[in-house]
Enzyme design. Structure first.
Site, mmCIF file in Angstrom:
data_model
loop_
_atom_site.group_PDB
_atom_site.id
_atom_site.type_symbol
_atom_site.label_atom_id
_atom_site.label_comp_id
_atom_site.label_asym_id
_atom_site.label_seq_id
_atom_site.Cartn_x
_atom_site.Cartn_y
_atom_site.Cartn_z
ATOM 1 C CE LYS A 2 20.905 48.975 39.977
ATOM 2 N NZ LYS A 2 21.014 48.290 38.702
ATOM 3 C CE LYS B 12 26.096 40.688 38.989
ATOM 4 N NZ LYS B 12 26.707 41.978 39.236
ATOM 5 C CE LYS C 234 30.803 48.376 37.996
ATOM 6 N NZ LYS C 234 30.399 49.150 36.831
HETATM 7 P P1 ATP Z 1 26.923 47.674 39.373
HETATM 8 O O1 ATP Z 1 27.116 47.116 40.760
HETATM 9 O O2 ATP Z 1 27.153 49.147 39.262
HETATM 10 O O3 ATP Z 1 25.663 47.188 38.699
HETATM 11 P P2 ATP Z 1 28.427 45.582 38.133
HETATM 12 O O4 ATP Z 1 29.652 45.206 38.862
HETATM 13 O O5 ATP Z 1 27.217 44.691 38.281
HETATM 14 O O6 ATP Z 1 28.128 47.072 38.534
HETATM 15 P P3 ATP Z 1 27.800 46.217 35.391
HETATM 16 O O7 ATP Z 1 28.391 47.437 34.779
HETATM 17 O O8 ATP Z 1 26.381 46.254 35.872
HETATM 18 O O9 ATP Z 1 28.758 45.738 36.587
HETATM 19 O O10 ATP Z 1 27.934 45.006 34.375
HETATM 20 C C1 ATP Z 1 28.782 45.013 33.226
HETATM 21 C C2 ATP Z 1 28.815 43.629 32.622
HETATM 22 O O11 ATP Z 1 29.478 42.720 33.504
HETATM 23 C C3 ATP Z 1 27.439 43.013 32.352
HETATM 24 O O12 ATP Z 1 27.495 42.288 31.142
HETATM 25 C C4 ATP Z 1 27.227 42.095 33.521
HETATM 26 O O13 ATP Z 1 26.357 41.027 33.193
HETATM 27 C C5 ATP Z 1 28.641 41.594 33.757
HETATM 28 N N1 ATP Z 1 28.866 41.200 35.172
HETATM 29 C C6 ATP Z 1 28.846 42.013 36.241
HETATM 30 N N2 ATP Z 1 29.123 41.324 37.365
HETATM 31 C C7 ATP Z 1 29.315 40.023 36.985
HETATM 32 C C8 ATP Z 1 29.648 38.804 37.687
HETATM 33 N N3 ATP Z 1 29.851 38.790 39.001
HETATM 34 N N4 ATP Z 1 29.766 37.669 36.977
HETATM 35 C C9 ATP Z 1 29.580 37.658 35.628
HETATM 36 N N5 ATP Z 1 29.275 38.773 34.904
HETATM 37 C C10 ATP Z 1 29.144 39.939 35.563
HETATM 38 MG MG MG Z 2 25.254 45.378 37.504
#
Ligand code: ATP
Ligand code: MG
Length: 326
Positions: free
Chosen positions: A116, A197, A200
């Site tokens: 980050k 992965k 968002k």
């Molecule tokens: P950002 O890109 O803003 O980090 P994100 O899509 O990774 O967003 P988070 O808000 O960071 O989402 O994560 C929320 C929850 O969802 C956490 O428990 C994280 O481990 C889970 N999570 C996020 N993406 C995945 C994925 N692709 N598979 C399984 N769990 C996920």
């Molecule tokens: Mg995340």
């Protein structure tokens, strides 16, 4: 009656929509755990600021939208407090106190931190809050003395730091924070339509709250076995996003994978069946989602914050006492 054991978990409101990765990694478990535990479902708006400090204008509405997705996905606000992190100011106080006992070296070693930091243009532009992210997350968790924290696999290193911070606090001031369990979803990491992965930030997501047509369009364009051009070419389902979704959402996935592997079916058949399975799974969630307006969710969030605050105030009393601040 013994008090119900607690579960705490959260999602950042960096966007307005949750995706299937969020659901599989974490939310599915939150919903399931509600029958045996008191589940605290938090929208982490302060955490969204660690990477969106330069344009926070949408975070407020995003928080409401994320909370709507929680409820639509099956979090029952009658049983489970749904709340926004910044509505329970005790989190800020605990963050400050924990920051006093957290060695800098622990934070600099967090794998996601370096990534980050690069994204933000290096150390010069990096806000202090980004380095402290795992300390704030520890405050969020430890505040509720949870039995467990259900998250996706990418969060496991952060939870390890929270455990270490708790141990250090307990060692210095006496036992306040019990150990908690990491509860990783059955699908630990759901891939996005590009096989990275699902995230968002990568724009590779199937969102809970999008139309079936949007979902169909994304799955049609999803990554499949590159060497499978004709139907009869053998596929490698392990490396194909469409097959990964079939495994989660289609009861017939074993046959579908076998036929894919043996060249008995083509990618477009896989895609059509996948679109159907995913949209069918999301249909009731989307129907519930359409019923939720801002006024309803604001009421749920107010009640949730009141309930969370009660626990938080109790914990903070113990913390101040243990430290001799009061
Ligand atoms: P950002 O890109 O803003 O980090 P994100 O899509 O990774 O967003 P988070 O808000 O960071 O989402 O994560 C929320 C929850 O969802 C956490 O428990 C994280 O481990 C889970 N999570 C996020 N993406 C995945 C994925 N692709 N598979 C399984 N769990 C996920
Ligand atoms: Mg995340």
């Amino acid at each position: 009656m013994t008090p119900q054991k607690r579960i705490l978990s959260g999602m950042r409101s960096t966007g307005a929509k949750l995706h299937l990765g969020n659901y599989e990694g974490a939310l599915r478990n939150w919903v399931k755990l509600q029958s045996d535990y008191k589940v605290f479902a938090m929208v982490a708006d302060w955490h969204a600021l660690t990477t969106q400090f330069d344009d926070p204008s949408k975070i407020g509405q995003n928080s409401r939208e994320v909370a709507k997705d929680f409820v639509a996905a099956g979090i029952d606000p009658e049983k489970s407090p749904v709340f926004v992190q910044s509505h329970v100011k005790e989190h800020a106080e605990l963050h400050l106190l924990l920051s006093m006992v957290t060695p800098l070296g622990w934070l600099e070693r967090v794998p996601t931190y370096k990534e980050k930091q690069q994204d933000l243009g290096g150390a010069e532009r990096e806000p202090y809050g980004l380095l402290g992210y795992p300390v704030l997350q520890s405050a969020d968790i430890l505040m509720y003395k949870p039995y467990g924290v259900p998250v996706g696999k990418d969060q496991a290193p952060h939870l390890e730091i929270s455990r270490e911070i708790a141990r250090r606090f307990n060692h210095l001031y006496g036992d306040v924070f019990p150990e908690f369990a990491s509860m990783i979803g059955e699908v630990a990491v759901l891939p996005g339509i590009d096989m990275r992965k699902m995230s968002k930030s990568y724009d590779n997501c199937v969102y809970i709250n999008e139309t079936p047509e949007e979902t169909a369009k994304k799955i049609k364009g999803a990554f499949t076995t590159p060497s499978k051009i004709k139907m009869t070419d053998p596929g490698v389902p392990e490396g194909c996003a469409v097959c990964q979704y079939l495994k989660v959402y289609s009861p017939d996935w074993k046959t579908q994978w076998e036929e894919d592997r043996e060249g008995l079916r083509g990618c477009s058949k896989n895609k059509n069946e996948c679109i159907e399975a995913v949209n069918e799974f999301l249909r009731p969630i989307r129907e519930r989602r359409a019923q939720l307006d801002d006024a309803t969710i604001e009421e749920i969030l107010k009640k949730g914050a009141d309930e969370a605050r009660e626990v938080a105030q109790q914990t903070m009393q113990e913390v101040r006492q243990a430290m001799g601040l009061w």
